[in-house]
Design a protein around this motif. Structure first.
Motif, PDB file in Angstrom:
ATOM      1  N   VAL A   1       0.839  -1.190   0.000  1.00 48.56           N
ATOM      2  CA  VAL A   1       0.000   0.000   0.000  1.00 48.56           C
ATOM      3  C   VAL A   1       0.875   1.240   0.000  1.00 48.56           C
ATOM      4  O   VAL A   1       1.757   1.390   0.841  1.00 48.56           O
ATOM      5  CB  VAL A   1      -0.959   0.005   1.212  1.00 48.56           C
ATOM      6  CG1 VAL A   1      -1.792   1.277   1.244  1.00 48.56           C
ATOM      7  CG2 VAL A   1      -1.866  -1.227   1.171  1.00 48.56           C
TER       8      VAL A   1
ATOM      9  N   SER B   1     -10.732   6.099   5.012  1.00 50.75           N
ATOM     10  CA  SER B   1     -10.430   5.084   3.996  1.00 50.75           C
ATOM     11  C   SER B   1      -9.214   4.256   4.392  1.00 50.75           C
ATOM     12  O   SER B   1      -9.194   3.044   4.173  1.00 50.75           O
ATOM     13  CB  SER B   1     -10.193   5.751   2.638  1.00 50.75           C
ATOM     14  OG  SER B   1     -11.376   6.371   2.206  1.00 50.75           O
TER      15      SER B   1
ATOM     16  N   LEU C   1      -9.351   0.290   4.916  1.00 54.17           N
ATOM     17  CA  LEU C   1      -8.467  -0.619   4.184  1.00 54.17           C
ATOM     18  C   LEU C   1      -7.711  -1.524   5.145  1.00 54.17           C
ATOM     19  O   LEU C   1      -7.645  -2.741   4.944  1.00 54.17           O
ATOM     20  CB  LEU C   1      -7.491   0.165   3.312  1.00 54.17           C
ATOM     21  CG  LEU C   1      -6.456  -0.674   2.555  1.00 54.17           C
ATOM     22  CD1 LEU C   1      -7.137  -1.674   1.619  1.00 54.17           C
ATOM     23  CD2 LEU C   1      -5.499   0.228   1.795  1.00 54.17           C
TER      24      LEU C   1
ATOM     25  N   ILE D   1     -13.142   1.408  -0.871  1.00 56.23           N
ATOM     26  CA  ILE D   1     -12.366   0.222  -0.492  1.00 56.23           C
ATOM     27  C   ILE D   1     -13.140  -1.043  -0.867  1.00 56.23           C
ATOM     28  O   ILE D   1     -12.573  -1.984  -1.432  1.00 56.23           O
ATOM     29  CB  ILE D   1     -12.025   0.241   1.017  1.00 56.23           C
ATOM     30  CG1 ILE D   1     -11.216   1.498   1.393  1.00 56.23           C
ATOM     31  CG2 ILE D   1     -11.300  -1.037   1.422  1.00 56.23           C
ATOM     32  CD1 ILE D   1      -9.901   1.669   0.699  1.00 56.23           C
TER      33      ILE D   1
END
Length: 175
Positions: A9, A24, A28, A166
């Motif tokens: 990520v 978010s 995630l 997501i």
């Protein structure tokens, strides 16, 4: 899409992220843990980086941080990761994060996130890998970049997934 376990990520470490971007990152991280996935990221305990790592750890995920040695004494390195890998510099960090990934996810971030994301797409256009870059386009954050990328003559849709949430990202990756 093939089965994936390791999500690298890319996201910001600045503490100035908008609340929707923070939410978010938390979502995630939680979903990575809930799905039994492995998070690989830049190793910081600040900004969106810290949020995604903390949420993933709390949800039971293995979390690996990859940190350049010149930051090893920084108070910003996450202290409780499953694994912290020290590398020589930012170039080595990028290579290590990339090689560890089955899928690469980009949330909102700054110059580093932009650099890493474009490099993944460029390498894909050269057929140097077969990894997917999933741009999570929260509130249109990536709109201008997506429009530009799609206008390039060598753009290859096979290396890019664009999702607004997501949940949408996981649904598209699991198709």
């Amino acid at each position: 899409m093939t089965t994936f376990q390791n999500l690298t990520v890319y996201l910001g470490s600045s503490g100035r992220a908008r609340p929707v971007f923070q939410d978010s990152a938390l979502e995630l991280g939680r979903k990575i843990g809930e799905q039994g996935k492995h998070l690989i990221y830049g190793g910081m305990d600040a900004g969106l980086m810290g949020l995604v790592a903390n949420a993933a750890l709390e949800a039971g995920a293995e979390v690996t941080g990859i940190v350049p040695k010149n930051l090893q004494d920084s108070e910003r390195i996450h202290p409780t990761l499953s694994e912290t890998i020290l590398v020589g510099d930012l170039w080595e960090r990028k290579a290590k994060m990339f090689s560890a990934a089955d899928v690469i996810v980009a949330l909102p971030g700054g110059y580093g996130t932009l650099d890493e994301s474009l490099e993944v797409l460029y390498w894909g256009s050269l057929k140097l890998h077969n990894r997917i870059l999933a741009l999570v386009n929260i509130e249109g954050y990536w709109d201008a970049m997506i429009a530009h990328i799609r206008s390039l003559p060598d753009f290859d849709e096979d290396y890019l997934v664009v999702a607004d949430t997501i949940d949408d990202m996981f649904a598209k990756l699991n198709d």
